[in-house]
Design a protein around this motif. Structure first.
Motif, PDB file in Angstrom:
ATOM      1  N   LYS A   1     -29.542 -56.024  47.502  1.00  9.63           N
ATOM      2  CA  LYS A   1     -28.873 -55.249  48.543  1.00  9.63           C
ATOM      3  C   LYS A   1     -28.424 -53.868  48.077  1.00  9.63           C
ATOM      4  N   GLY A   2     -28.126 -53.706  46.805  1.00  7.06           N
ATOM      5  CA  GLY A   2     -27.751 -52.380  46.331  1.00  7.06           C
ATOM      6  C   GLY A   2     -26.605 -52.411  45.327  1.00  7.06           C
ATOM      7  N   THR A   3     -26.274 -51.201  44.843  1.00  8.52           N
ATOM      8  CA  THR A   3     -25.278 -51.032  43.788  1.00  8.52           C
ATOM      9  C   THR A   3     -24.334 -49.902  44.169  1.00  8.52           C
ATOM     10  N   THR A   4     -23.075 -50.038  43.773  1.00 11.38           N
ATOM     11  CA  THR A   4     -22.075 -48.999  44.020  1.00 11.38           C
ATOM     12  C   THR A   4     -21.338 -48.696  42.726  1.00 11.38           C
ATOM     13  N   PHE A   5     -21.372 -47.435  42.312  1.00 12.26           N
ATOM     14  CA  PHE A   5     -20.575 -46.947  41.182  1.00 12.26           C
ATOM     15  C   PHE A   5     -19.369 -46.201  41.750  1.00 12.26           C
ATOM     16  N   THR A   6     -18.175 -46.533  41.246  1.00  9.41           N
ATOM     17  CA  THR A   6     -16.940 -45.901  41.721  1.00  9.41           C
ATOM     18  C   THR A   6     -16.317 -45.088  40.594  1.00  9.41           C
ATOM     19  N   LEU A   7     -16.179 -43.770  40.826  1.00  7.73           N
ATOM     20  CA  LEU A   7     -15.564 -42.859  39.858  1.00  7.73           C
ATOM     21  C   LEU A   7     -14.175 -42.470  40.355  1.00  7.73           C
TER      22      LEU A   7
END
Length: 456
Positions: free
Chosen positions: A440-446
């Protein structure tokens, strides 16, 4: 033997002696002075009593009184002098001349008998009568010696008992303090010889317990470091071996002219060039990552608008995204405050993350969303790509770790991109987290703290 047990025990014993010896000496002096003062007072009191008695008795009785004094068990003596200061009666004192001593008018003093060299303490008291002027009582100065000796013996026994207790306390305390230190010394020696499986028992919660815990943490950290170092050299060897094999193979093919036509020869040259470029990138990334980890990485910190950085990074990846039929959407809520960062390195972070999102997504979407939360600027970079397996998530920021091992060369990465991103983020006071759902996907949080007044 220079063992901490003996050094610590000896120091404590010396400390006890330093305290006990002066204390014992002072106590003996205090008691001796007390005895002397007490003897003076007692002698003066007796002189007062005899003066009262002599004032009311007859002359014949005076002689009997003096004789009884001479036969007494206390060895005290008496001298009676007349109004003119002459001795009229004595109970064995010889050579005492009132005019040479401060016996008159109730004064006290010391006198040594010239015959037997006995030292006396005397006190005189005026007699209220016509014939007798003063009565003087003499008390041997050693009258209290026996009690003083008993007190000294008691103090000596007390001192010996105190020393024995001090020795026992010193032995127990020295052992309690030295045993953990000896165990830590043994552990340090084992660690120096390469045995990193050693563990120091943590028995207390004080500084020694904290030090033991730190030793255990150090051993585990060294063990992890040694494992990482071995893995690092293994990974570097593996990463360099593949492009070197390509370069060597195609160079041999060119040297031996093992190509069919000019097109194939040019294809061999392009492959050599690409692999040389890959090795150069790998070495460059390794060098930068090493400098970051050793805190020798220079940053040109300034006030940066994060929206401008995301626009530049998005522009760089727009063409590549179109090739894979991906759309990039930027959603930054309003105008964000500035942050303290290196503009070039911050752009490198976003470019790296967007590159991964675009590379692992086909016919999908990539979002950049920004918001302000609790004084931090939060930026999320999400994609609809293949995602990352749950078991791979804890390791993706480690060097040379690739979730897509079978397809890693197809994407042209060195396996160091995310490790560099994490180091650069933390060097600029930020943090990074990752969430992913396979398929489904990936999320990087900065997250970066907004600049405060006075930051430059």
């Amino acid at each position: 033997m220079n063992r901490i047990f003996y050094k610590l025990g000896g120091s404590i014993m010396i400390l006890f002696l330093i305290v006990l010896l002066p204390l014992g000496y002072v106590m003996v002096q205090i008691f001796t002075n007390y005895n002397e003062v007490h003897l003076y007072d007692e002698t003066d009191e007796m002189a007062s009593q005899y003066a009262t008695l002599l004032a009311v008795i007859d002359d014949p009785d005076i002689e009997l009184l003096v004789e009884s004094m001479d036969r007494g068990e206390t060895a005290r003596k008496m001298v009676i002098i007349d109004q003119n200061g002459n001795v009229v009666e004595d109970s064995g004192i010889r050579g005492f001349h009132p005019s040479e001593h401060a016996a008159l008018q109730g004064k006290a003093g010391r006198f040594t008998d010239p015959n037997d060299h006995q030292e006396y303490i005397y006190a005189g008291e005026q007699v209220q009568g016509d014939d007798i002027g003063e009565v003087i009582i003499f008390s041997p100065s050693d009258l209290m010696d026996q009690s003083a000796i008993q007190v000294q013996q008691a103090l000596l026994l007390s001192g010996v008992g105190a020393l024995l207790l001090a020795f026992g306390f010193t032995f127990i305390a020295s052992r309690e303090f030295s045993t953990p230190l000896q165990e830590m010394e043994r552990a340090a020696n084992q660690m120096a010889r390469g045995d990193l499986d050693v563990e120091v028992p943590v028995k207390t919660k004080d500084e020694l317990g904290s030090l033991s815990h730190s030793m255990n943490e150090l051993a585990r950290e060294l063990k992890r470091y040694r494992g990482n170092r071995q893995a690092f050299f293994s990974d570097v060897s593996h990463e360099l071996r593949t492009p070197l094999s390509y370069v060597q193979g195609y160079c041999d093919a060119l040297k031996k002219e093992l190509y069919q036509d000019e097109t194939e020869r040019q294809q061999f040259v392009d492959i050599i060039h690409e692999e040389a470029h890959r090795m150069n990138r790998l070495i460059h990334d390794l060098f930068e990552l090493s400098r970051m980890e050793e805190e020798r990485f220079p940053l040109d910190l300034e006030l940066v608008h994060i929206g401008d950085v995301t626009k530049r990074a998005t522009a760089k990846l727009a063409t590549e995204a179109k090739k894979k039929n991906n759309t990039i959407k930027v959603d930054m809520e309003g105008k964000f405050p500035t942050i303290v960062a290196d503009s070039f390195r911050l752009e490198q972070i976003f470019t790296n993350l967007l590159q991964n999102a675009v590379s692992y997504t086909e016919n999908g979407h990539v979002w950049i969303e920004g918001s302000l939360k609790d004084g931090n600027i939060e930026v999320k970079i999400s994609d609809t790509g293949r995602g990352i397996a749950t078991e791979d998530l804890p390791y993706i920021f480690e060097r040379f770790y690739r979730a897509e091992k079978s397809r890693s060369r197809d994407f042209g990465g060195t396996g160091l991109g995310l490790a560099i991103v994490k180091q650069l983020t933390e060097l600029q006071y930020g943090s990074i987290q990752v969430e992913s759902v396979p398929g489904k996907g990936t999320t990087f949080t900065l997250r970066f703290p907004e600049a405060k007044e006075g930051d430059e």
